[in-house]
Design an enzyme around this catalytic site. Structure first.
Site, PDB file in Angstrom:
ATOM      1  N   LYS A  60       7.456  -1.807  56.368  1.00 26.61           N
ATOM      2  CA  LYS A  60       7.451  -2.072  54.460  1.00 26.61           C
ATOM      3  C   LYS A  60       8.186  -1.532  53.853  1.00 26.61           C
ATOM      4  CE  LYS A  60       2.819  -4.885  55.048  1.00 26.61           C
ATOM      5  NZ  LYS A  60       2.401  -4.522  56.007  1.00 26.61           N
ATOM      6  N   ASP A 120      -1.385   3.834  61.346  1.00 33.33           N
ATOM      7  CA  ASP A 120      -0.743   2.526  61.127  1.00 33.33           C
ATOM      8  C   ASP A 120      -0.454   3.036  59.541  1.00 33.33           C
ATOM      9  OD1 ASP A 120       0.811   0.312  60.534  1.00 33.33           O
ATOM     10  OD2 ASP A 120      -0.826  -1.186  60.968  1.00 33.33           O
ATOM     11  N   TYR A 165      -5.850  -4.385  59.409  1.00 35.42           N
ATOM     12  CA  TYR A 165      -4.614  -5.022  59.994  1.00 35.42           C
ATOM     13  C   TYR A 165      -3.791  -4.570  60.680  1.00 35.42           C
ATOM     14  CZ  TYR A 165      -1.322  -9.122  60.478  1.00 35.42           C
ATOM     15  OH  TYR A 165      -0.396 -10.009  60.463  1.00 35.42           O
TER      16      TYR A 165
END
Ligand SMILES: *Cc1c(COP(=O)(O)O)cnc(C)c1O
Length: 440
Positions: A268, A240, A145
């Site tokens: 994050k 990522d 994702y």
């Protein structure tokens, strides 16, 4: 009345004014067949809901809160920054300071651009790759994702995996046609796609350690092979690390595996719980970004002072590396405890773990790919999840989300979690027994 009465009432009201009553799909608890808990506050390893129930929290805002909730130092930094003004639309010193910290931390990053979300980071990194190569197609891994922009909402993990939406309506087919997918952990499949599309692929993007199909670790040698293949084909390799950056090690997955991607996405933890993300990498690639180059990318709130302050205060508490030893020890004992309790109850599970990222898959077979995760028993996960929730342990509400341990999880929190897991695995064993009886 239910001990979740106020949460349920709140959710029903929220559903009238927000789709699913939430700001992001997984928060609806839909995949575990119940209403979500509405949170009132968090402190350390704990969150408290609007009914006054307290939980040991393993969601951790899906990754950012490696120091736990309402960390004193982070709070003080945000407060101080806020008192000086919350946004300017002009450069600040804090951006420079956090950029330097990122470059020191992550071996492959020479220049960095701040954005507001992981989605923006991967979207922009792809644009850099396309601008630099003049090619259109990209390759991603099934079950990884990278946020919700059109190019990458194809065979995606996280909430998409949970809800069985491999790609979303609303993504134009000609956009999706430029996105090719290969299984994670399968270098041969990548090589075949690269060969078949020689000279057309701008980038290969992947989570070096996959955390959005549950946690799936790279096989020995996979990332090195990926690096070689991308170099050979002139393809920009994008890691990522929005989830793994500052999480599995201060320098991310690339520091552990000693592989240098061309571009890296962060998010994050980078913002310490305030919206913030970044993309960065080789100078020759980042020089394409406007105003230095012609590739346009901008943001009204990018490099926001509150996010920069929270990020700096978070990274300062992580940079000496001791934090990661502690996180690893805590998480190791949690994993051992879970395995022990599952064995006692006779429930087959697979624990995947790296540092403070953990998945507990309800399957007896090892999990190395999205296909493997699809063999997990999600009914068992749901039973386990609900039994844990009722005992005051907040797990991510899906088999396909990773659990996050924070530095605020002390030995007592881990022991209580393991104790609760003993009862929850027992509940799984009993419901599995009744499944068999009802079948026969
Ligand atoms: C969370 C996540 C994203 C998306 O970040 P948002 O801030 O939610 O847009 C992208 N990639 C990975 C690996 C993630 O874990």
């Amino acid at each position: 009345t239910s001990r979740y009465a106020r949460s349920i009432e709140m959710h029903q009201r929220a559903c009238q004014v927000m789709p699913g009553g939430v700001s992001s799909p997984v928060r609806s608890f839909k995949s575990v067949g119940r209403e979500p808990v509405t949170v009132k506050s968090g402190q350390g390893a704990m969150v408290t809901d609007v009914d006054g129930n307290a939980y040991i929290d393993y969601i951790g805002s899906y990754g950012p809160l490696i120091l736990g909730h309402a960390n004193d130092t982070v709070l003080a930094a945000i407060t101080k920054a806020a008192s000086r003004g919350s946004s300017f639309g002009m450069p600040t010193e804090a951006e420079y300071q956090l950029a330097v910290k990122v470059i020191e931390a992550v071996p492959s990053i020479e220049m960095v651009r701040f954005v507001n979300s992981g989605t923006e980071a991967t979207m922009s990194a792809l644009r850099v790759a396309r601008a630099a190569t003049g090619r259109s197609k990209i390759i991603k891994c099934i079950g990884c994702y990278h946020g919700h922009h059109d190019s990458l909402l194809v065979e995606a993990g996280s909430g998409c995996a949970t809800q069985g939406v491999p790609s979303s309506p609303g993504v134009p087919s000609d956009t999706a046609a430029n996105t090719l997918s290969v299984p994670y952990n399968d270098a041969q499949a990548l090589e075949a796609v690269l060969d078949a599309n020689a000279g057309q692929i701008a980038a290969f993007i992947l989570e070096p350690i996959a955390g959005n199909m549950g946690l799936v670790l790279p096989r020995e040698g996979y990332l090195a092979k990926v690096r070689d293949l991308c170099t050979k084909h002139g393809v920009v390799l994008i890691f990522d690390e929005v989830m793994t950056g500052f999480r599995v090690a201060y320098g991310g997955a690339q520091a552990i595996h000693q592989i240098k991607p061309d571009l890296t996405c962060l998010g994050k933890i980078l913002g310490g719980g305030v919206p913030c993300a970044a993309y960065g990498g080789k100078r020759e690639l980042m020089q394409h970004v406007a105003p230095q180059g012609k590739m346009y990318q901008a943001g009204t709130l990018s490099g926001n002072p509150l996010a920069m302050a929270a990020g700096l205060a978070t990274l300062e508490q992580l940079q000496d590396g001791k934090a990661y030893e502690l996180l690893d020890a805590t998480s190791h004992s949690l994993a051992l405890g879970l395995e022990l309790q599952a064995a006692k109850a006779g429930v087959p599970i697979q624990i995947n773990r790296v540092g403070s990222m953990i998945s507990c898959f309800f399957t007896s077979e090892p999990v190395h790919s999205f296909e493997d995760t699809c063999r997990c028993d999600t009914k068992r996960f749901t039973t386990f999840f609900n039994a844990m929730l009722d005992q005051g342990v907040m797990l991510p509400p899906s088999q396909f989300e990773t659990w996050f341990v924070s530095l605020a999880h002390d030995r007592q929190a881990i022991e209580r979690t393991i104790e609760a897991a003993g009862i929850a695995f027992q509940a799984v064993a009993e419901s599995a027994g009744s499944e068999k009886i009802s079948q026969s």
